[in-house]
Scaffold this motif. Structure first.
Motif, PDB file in Angstrom:
ATOM      1  N   PRO A 111       0.797  -1.225   0.000  1.00 51.23           N
ATOM      2  CA  PRO A 111       0.000   0.000   0.000  1.00 51.23           C
ATOM      3  C   PRO A 111       0.834   1.282   0.000  1.00 51.23           C
ATOM      4  O   PRO A 111       0.288   2.364   0.046  1.00 51.23           O
ATOM      5  CB  PRO A 111      -0.824  -0.110   1.279  1.00 51.23           C
ATOM      6  CG  PRO A 111      -0.029  -0.982   2.153  1.00 51.23           C
ATOM      7  CD  PRO A 111       0.689  -1.940   1.250  1.00 51.23           C
ATOM      8  N   ILE A 112       2.147   1.172  -0.045  1.00 52.27           N
ATOM      9  CA  ILE A 112       3.020   2.337  -0.059  1.00 52.27           C
ATOM     10  C   ILE A 112       3.957   2.204  -1.258  1.00 52.27           C
ATOM     11  O   ILE A 112       4.316   1.092  -1.645  1.00 52.27           O
ATOM     12  CB  ILE A 112       3.795   2.425   1.278  1.00 52.27           C
ATOM     13  CG1 ILE A 112       4.492   3.757   1.426  1.00 52.27           C
ATOM     14  CG2 ILE A 112       4.750   1.310   1.438  1.00 52.27           C
ATOM     15  CD1 ILE A 112       5.038   3.996   2.836  1.00 52.27           C
ATOM     16  N   ARG A 113       4.331   3.331  -1.848  1.00 55.25           N
ATOM     17  CA  ARG A 113       5.208   3.278  -3.022  1.00 55.25           C
ATOM     18  C   ARG A 113       6.581   2.747  -2.626  1.00 55.25           C
ATOM     19  O   ARG A 113       7.110   3.062  -1.571  1.00 55.25           O
ATOM     20  CB  ARG A 113       5.340   4.660  -3.638  1.00 55.25           C
ATOM     21  CG  ARG A 113       4.065   5.119  -4.296  1.00 55.25           C
ATOM     22  CD  ARG A 113       4.317   6.426  -4.951  1.00 55.25           C
ATOM     23  NE  ARG A 113       4.931   7.331  -3.946  1.00 55.25           N
ATOM     24  CZ  ARG A 113       4.816   8.628  -3.939  1.00 55.25           C
ATOM     25  NH1 ARG A 113       4.131   9.226  -4.873  1.00 55.25           N
ATOM     26  NH2 ARG A 113       5.384   9.351  -3.011  1.00 55.25           N
ATOM     27  N   HIS A 114       7.165   1.967  -3.510  1.00 57.14           N
ATOM     28  CA  HIS A 114       8.478   1.381  -3.249  1.00 57.14           C
ATOM     29  C   HIS A 114       9.539   2.460  -3.080  1.00 57.14           C
ATOM     30  O   HIS A 114      10.448   2.317  -2.271  1.00 57.14           O
ATOM     31  CB  HIS A 114       8.885   0.445  -4.392  1.00 57.14           C
ATOM     32  CG  HIS A 114       8.025  -0.758  -4.505  1.00 57.14           C
ATOM     33  ND1 HIS A 114       8.453  -1.981  -4.079  1.00 57.14           N
ATOM     34  CD2 HIS A 114       6.778  -0.937  -4.977  1.00 57.14           C
ATOM     35  CE1 HIS A 114       7.494  -2.868  -4.285  1.00 57.14           C
ATOM     36  NE2 HIS A 114       6.476  -2.254  -4.834  1.00 57.14           N
ATOM     37  N   SER A 115       9.453   3.526  -3.865  1.00 53.01           N
ATOM     38  CA  SER A 115      10.492   4.552  -3.800  1.00 53.01           C
ATOM     39  C   SER A 115      10.499   5.273  -2.455  1.00 53.01           C
ATOM     40  O   SER A 115      11.551   5.684  -1.978  1.00 53.01           O
ATOM     41  CB  SER A 115      10.296   5.563  -4.930  1.00 53.01           C
ATOM     42  OG  SER A 115       9.039   6.206  -4.785  1.00 53.01           O
ATOM     43  N   SER A 116       9.346   5.415  -1.821  1.00 54.29           N
ATOM     44  CA  SER A 116       9.323   6.095  -0.526  1.00 54.29           C
ATOM     45  C   SER A 116       9.476   5.133   0.650  1.00 54.29           C
ATOM     46  O   SER A 116       9.737   5.564   1.770  1.00 54.29           O
ATOM     47  CB  SER A 116       8.020   6.880  -0.370  1.00 54.29           C
ATOM     48  OG  SER A 116       6.929   5.989  -0.316  1.00 54.29           O
ATOM     49  N   LEU A 117       9.360   3.848   0.382  1.00 53.52           N
ATOM     50  CA  LEU A 117       9.443   2.857   1.462  1.00 53.52           C
ATOM     51  C   LEU A 117      10.845   2.774   2.041  1.00 53.52           C
ATOM     52  O   LEU A 117      11.024   2.739   3.252  1.00 53.52           O
ATOM     53  CB  LEU A 117       9.008   1.484   0.955  1.00 53.52           C
ATOM     54  CG  LEU A 117       9.095   0.336   1.946  1.00 53.52           C
ATOM     55  CD1 LEU A 117       8.139   0.573   3.104  1.00 53.52           C
ATOM     56  CD2 LEU A 117       8.769  -0.961   1.255  1.00 53.52           C
ATOM     57  N   PHE A 118      11.850   2.780   1.190  1.00 56.66           N
ATOM     58  CA  PHE A 118      13.215   2.558   1.659  1.00 56.66           C
ATOM     59  C   PHE A 118      14.038   3.843   1.758  1.00 56.66           C
ATOM     60  O   PHE A 118      15.249   3.796   1.871  1.00 56.66           O
ATOM     61  CB  PHE A 118      13.910   1.530   0.764  1.00 56.66           C
ATOM     62  CG  PHE A 118      13.255   0.182   0.848  1.00 56.66           C
ATOM     63  CD1 PHE A 118      13.385  -0.601   1.977  1.00 56.66           C
ATOM     64  CD2 PHE A 118      12.481  -0.291  -0.190  1.00 56.66           C
ATOM     65  CE1 PHE A 118      12.766  -1.833   2.072  1.00 56.66           C
ATOM     66  CE2 PHE A 118      11.868  -1.527  -0.106  1.00 56.66           C
ATOM     67  CZ  PHE A 118      12.018  -2.292   1.030  1.00 56.66           C
ATOM     68  N   LYS A 119      13.389   4.996   1.741  1.00 51.48           N
ATOM     69  CA  LYS A 119      14.110   6.249   1.974  1.00 51.48           C
ATOM     70  C   LYS A 119      14.471   6.385   3.454  1.00 51.48           C
ATOM     71  O   LYS A 119      15.490   6.962   3.787  1.00 51.48           O
ATOM     72  CB  LYS A 119      13.274   7.448   1.533  1.00 51.48           C
ATOM     73  CG  LYS A 119      13.261   7.637   0.047  1.00 51.48           C
ATOM     74  CD  LYS A 119      12.515   8.894  -0.320  1.00 51.48           C
ATOM     75  CE  LYS A 119      12.519   9.078  -1.822  1.00 51.48           C
ATOM     76  NZ  LYS A 119      11.773  10.275  -2.223  1.00 51.48           N
ATOM     77  N   SER A 120      13.643   5.871   4.316  1.00 54.45           N
ATOM     78  CA  SER A 120      13.900   5.921   5.745  1.00 54.45           C
ATOM     79  C   SER A 120      14.083   4.496   6.255  1.00 54.45           C
ATOM     80  O   SER A 120      13.256   3.624   5.995  1.00 54.45           O
ATOM     81  CB  SER A 120      12.718   6.573   6.474  1.00 54.45           C
ATOM     82  OG  SER A 120      12.837   6.381   7.868  1.00 54.45           O
ATOM     83  N   ARG A 121      15.158   4.261   6.970  1.00 51.07           N
ATOM     84  CA  ARG A 121      15.386   2.909   7.472  1.00 51.07           C
ATOM     85  C   ARG A 121      14.340   2.515   8.509  1.00 51.07           C
ATOM     86  O   ARG A 121      14.033   1.353   8.667  1.00 51.07           O
ATOM     87  CB  ARG A 121      16.787   2.763   8.027  1.00 51.07           C
ATOM     88  CG  ARG A 121      17.007   3.446   9.352  1.00 51.07           C
ATOM     89  CD  ARG A 121      18.382   3.233   9.870  1.00 51.07           C
ATOM     90  NE  ARG A 121      19.313   3.921   8.992  1.00 51.07           N
ATOM     91  CZ  ARG A 121      20.606   4.023   9.223  1.00 51.07           C
ATOM     92  NH1 ARG A 121      21.122   3.485  10.281  1.00 51.07           N
ATOM     93  NH2 ARG A 121      21.380   4.653   8.398  1.00 51.07           N
ATOM     94  N   TRP A 122      13.779   3.488   9.238  1.00 47.82           N
ATOM     95  CA  TRP A 122      12.770   3.165  10.247  1.00 47.82           C
ATOM     96  C   TRP A 122      11.472   2.718   9.600  1.00 47.82           C
ATOM     97  O   TRP A 122      10.829   1.791  10.076  1.00 47.82           O
ATOM     98  CB  TRP A 122      12.531   4.360  11.171  1.00 47.82           C
ATOM     99  CG  TRP A 122      13.754   4.656  11.964  1.00 47.82           C
ATOM    100  CD1 TRP A 122      14.565   5.739  11.847  1.00 47.82           C
ATOM    101  CD2 TRP A 122      14.333   3.833  12.973  1.00 47.82           C
ATOM    102  NE1 TRP A 122      15.605   5.648  12.720  1.00 47.82           N
ATOM    103  CE2 TRP A 122      15.489   4.487  13.439  1.00 47.82           C
ATOM    104  CE3 TRP A 122      13.995   2.617  13.535  1.00 47.82           C
ATOM    105  CZ2 TRP A 122      16.302   3.952  14.427  1.00 47.82           C
ATOM    106  CZ3 TRP A 122      14.798   2.087  14.530  1.00 47.82           C
ATOM    107  CH2 TRP A 122      15.932   2.756  14.965  1.00 47.82           C
ATOM    108  N   VAL A 123      11.096   3.353   8.511  1.00 48.46           N
ATOM    109  CA  VAL A 123       9.897   2.927   7.790  1.00 48.46           C
ATOM    110  C   VAL A 123      10.122   1.536   7.208  1.00 48.46           C
ATOM    111  O   VAL A 123       9.241   0.679   7.248  1.00 48.46           O
ATOM    112  CB  VAL A 123       9.519   3.944   6.694  1.00 48.46           C
ATOM    113  CG1 VAL A 123       8.373   3.428   5.849  1.00 48.46           C
ATOM    114  CG2 VAL A 123       9.169   5.277   7.307  1.00 48.46           C
TER     115      VAL A 123
END
Length: 69
Positions: free
Chosen positions: A3-15
């Motif tokens: 449900p979240i875009r791949h590009s924004s998923l791994f920008k933050s290690r906490w997410v």
């Protein structure tokens, strides 16, 4: 699927860690052990054919496994 875009998923290690924890939680919840099953020591051990395995059979197997090292 996610449900979240791949590009924004791994920008933050906490997410990414929260996302991975959610996947692991789902896997354990879906395929984890049955809550109704009890782990008692009086359960009988059976082989592939369904025959009951005796303590002597287990001792023979342990002796054989130790001899092959």
């Amino acid at each position: 699927m996610i449900p979240i875009r791949h590009s924004s998923l791994f920008k933050s290690r906490w997410v990414a860690l929260l996302w991975a924890a959610g996947i692991i939680w789902f896997a354990v919840d879906f395929a984890g052990p049955d809550q109704g099953a009890s782990n008692n020591s009086t359960a009988t051990v059976q082989d592939v054919t369904g025959a009951t395995v005796s303590k002597d059979d287990l001792k023979q197997f342990a002796d054989f496994a130790g001899a092959t090292k």
